[in-house]
Write a protein that holds these residues in place. Structure first.
Motif, PDB file in Angstrom:
ATOM      1  N   GLU A  38       0.832  -1.212   0.000  1.00 18.62           N
ATOM      2  CA  GLU A  38       0.000   0.000   0.000  1.00 18.62           C
ATOM      3  C   GLU A  38       0.862   1.256   0.000  1.00 18.62           C
ATOM      4  N   GLU A  39       1.905   1.239   0.818  1.00 20.98           N
ATOM      5  CA  GLU A  39       2.816   2.381   0.902  1.00 20.98           C
ATOM      6  C   GLU A  39       3.514   2.614  -0.441  1.00 20.98           C
ATOM      7  N   ALA A  40       3.936   1.529  -1.081  1.00 18.31           N
ATOM      8  CA  ALA A  40       4.611   1.630  -2.379  1.00 18.31           C
ATOM      9  C   ALA A  40       3.656   2.155  -3.444  1.00 18.31           C
ATOM     10  N   GLU A  41       2.427   1.673  -3.434  1.00 15.14           N
ATOM     11  CA  GLU A  41       1.453   2.136  -4.420  1.00 15.14           C
ATOM     12  C   GLU A  41       1.185   3.628  -4.259  1.00 15.14           C
ATOM     13  N   LEU A  42       1.039   4.076  -3.025  1.00 17.61           N
ATOM     14  CA  LEU A  42       0.818   5.505  -2.765  1.00 17.61           C
ATOM     15  C   LEU A  42       2.040   6.323  -3.194  1.00 17.61           C
ATOM     16  N   TRP A  43       3.238   5.820  -2.907  1.00 21.07           N
ATOM     17  CA  TRP A  43       4.466   6.510  -3.272  1.00 21.07           C
ATOM     18  C   TRP A  43       4.574   6.627  -4.793  1.00 21.07           C
ATOM     19  N   ILE A  44       4.223   5.557  -5.499  1.00 22.53           N
ATOM     20  CA  ILE A  44       4.280   5.557  -6.962  1.00 22.53           C
ATOM     21  C   ILE A  44       3.251   6.511  -7.546  1.00 22.53           C
ATOM     22  N   VAL A  45       2.038   6.535  -6.971  1.00 19.24           N
ATOM     23  CA  VAL A  45       0.995   7.462  -7.436  1.00 19.24           C
ATOM     24  C   VAL A  45       1.483   8.901  -7.309  1.00 19.24           C
ATOM     25  N   ASN A  46       2.056   9.243  -6.170  1.00 17.86           N
ATOM     26  CA  ASN A  46       2.573  10.604  -5.975  1.00 17.86           C
ATOM     27  C   ASN A  46       3.720  10.907  -6.921  1.00 17.86           C
ATOM     28  N   LEU A  47       4.555   9.913  -7.166  1.00 21.46           N
ATOM     29  CA  LEU A  47       5.669  10.101  -8.083  1.00 21.46           C
ATOM     30  C   LEU A  47       5.173  10.344  -9.503  1.00 21.46           C
ATOM     31  N   ILE A  48       4.163   9.597  -9.920  1.00 23.70           N
ATOM     32  CA  ILE A  48       3.598   9.771 -11.260  1.00 23.70           C
ATOM     33  C   ILE A  48       2.973  11.151 -11.391  1.00 23.70           C
ATOM     34  N   ARG A  49       2.264  11.582 -10.367  1.00 22.07           N
ATOM     35  CA  ARG A  49       1.636  12.915 -10.404  1.00 22.07           C
ATOM     36  C   ARG A  49       2.665  14.026 -10.447  1.00 22.07           C
ATOM     37  N   ASN A  50       3.648  13.956  -9.550  1.00 18.45           N
ATOM     38  CA  ASN A  50       4.631  15.037  -9.432  1.00 18.45           C
ATOM     39  C   ASN A  50       5.602  15.085 -10.600  1.00 18.45           C
ATOM     40  N   ALA A  51       6.003  13.939 -11.093  1.00 19.92           N
ATOM     41  CA  ALA A  51       6.978  13.899 -12.187  1.00 19.92           C
ATOM     42  C   ALA A  51       6.304  13.890 -13.548  1.00 19.92           C
ATOM     43  N   ARG A  52       4.991  13.809 -13.556  1.00 19.48           N
ATOM     44  CA  ARG A  52       4.210  13.764 -14.796  1.00 19.48           C
ATOM     45  C   ARG A  52       4.697  12.658 -15.718  1.00 19.48           C
ATOM     46  N   LEU A  53       4.844  11.473 -15.135  1.00 22.53           N
ATOM     47  CA  LEU A  53       5.267  10.313 -15.916  1.00 22.53           C
ATOM     48  C   LEU A  53       4.100   9.787 -16.734  1.00 22.53           C
ATOM     49  N   ASP A  54       4.412   9.199 -17.856  1.00 19.40           N
ATOM     50  CA  ASP A  54       3.395   8.566 -18.688  1.00 19.40           C
ATOM     51  C   ASP A  54       3.238   7.132 -18.196  1.00 19.40           C
ATOM     52  N   ALA A  55       2.460   6.972 -17.115  1.00 14.96           N
ATOM     53  CA  ALA A  55       2.275   5.655 -16.519  1.00 14.96           C
ATOM     54  C   ALA A  55       0.866   5.558 -15.953  1.00 14.96           C
ATOM     55  N   LYS A  56       0.388   4.322 -15.867  1.00 15.12           N
ATOM     56  CA  LYS A  56      -0.930   4.054 -15.294  1.00 15.12           C
ATOM     57  C   LYS A  56      -0.779   2.955 -14.259  1.00 15.12           C
ATOM     58  N   ILE A  57      -1.640   2.967 -13.270  1.00 18.58           N
ATOM     59  CA  ILE A  57      -1.635   1.927 -12.259  1.00 18.58           C
ATOM     60  C   ILE A  57      -2.895   1.100 -12.413  1.00 18.58           C
ATOM     61  N   ASP A  58      -2.718  -0.202 -12.569  1.00 18.76           N
ATOM     62  CA  ASP A  58      -3.831  -1.138 -12.619  1.00 18.76           C
ATOM     63  C   ASP A  58      -3.981  -1.714 -11.212  1.00 18.76           C
TER      64      ASP A  58
END
Length: 108
Positions: A38-58
């Motif tokens: 859960e912590e990793a998923e939240l960290w990745i979500v924030n990273l995608i938002r802040n870095a504007r990465l072209d990624a999606k989480i399933d």
């Protein structure tokens, strides 16, 4: 100091994983990052938002799916043109060398 080091290491591991893999299992990534799922998923979500990465989480499959980063058509044309210019100059140089050899053989 230690927290900054751990955060930088996690970011480096995540970036490396993203460059290598198109689809990343969050559970495996959480294990590599020494985090809970859960912590990793939240960290990745924030990273995608802040870095504007072209990624999606399933969330159902617990995967991070990286978007493709293909160069634009204009960048592809520029790259092909540069290689064409280089190859043409090498070919012209080889032809000049060969022409010099034949001219000296004809003189003999």
């Amino acid at each position: 100091m230690r927290d900054e080091f751990v955060q930088s290491a996690r970011l480096f591991i995540f970036e490396t994983y993203c460059r290598i893999h198109q689809c990343i299992d969050i559970r495996a990534l959480a294990d590599k990052l020494s985090m809970g799922q859960e912590e990793a998923e939240l960290w990745i979500v924030n990273l995608i938002r802040n870095a504007r990465l072209d990624a999606k989480i399933d969330s159902e499959k617990h995967h991070v799916i990286m978007g493709s980063t293909k160069p634009s058509v204009y960048q592809q044309v520029i790259t092909k043109t540069k290689t064409l210019v280089f190859r043409s100059s090498v070919l012209a140089g080889n032809l000049l060398k060969q022409g010099g050899r034949y001219a000296s053989e004809d003189a003999d």
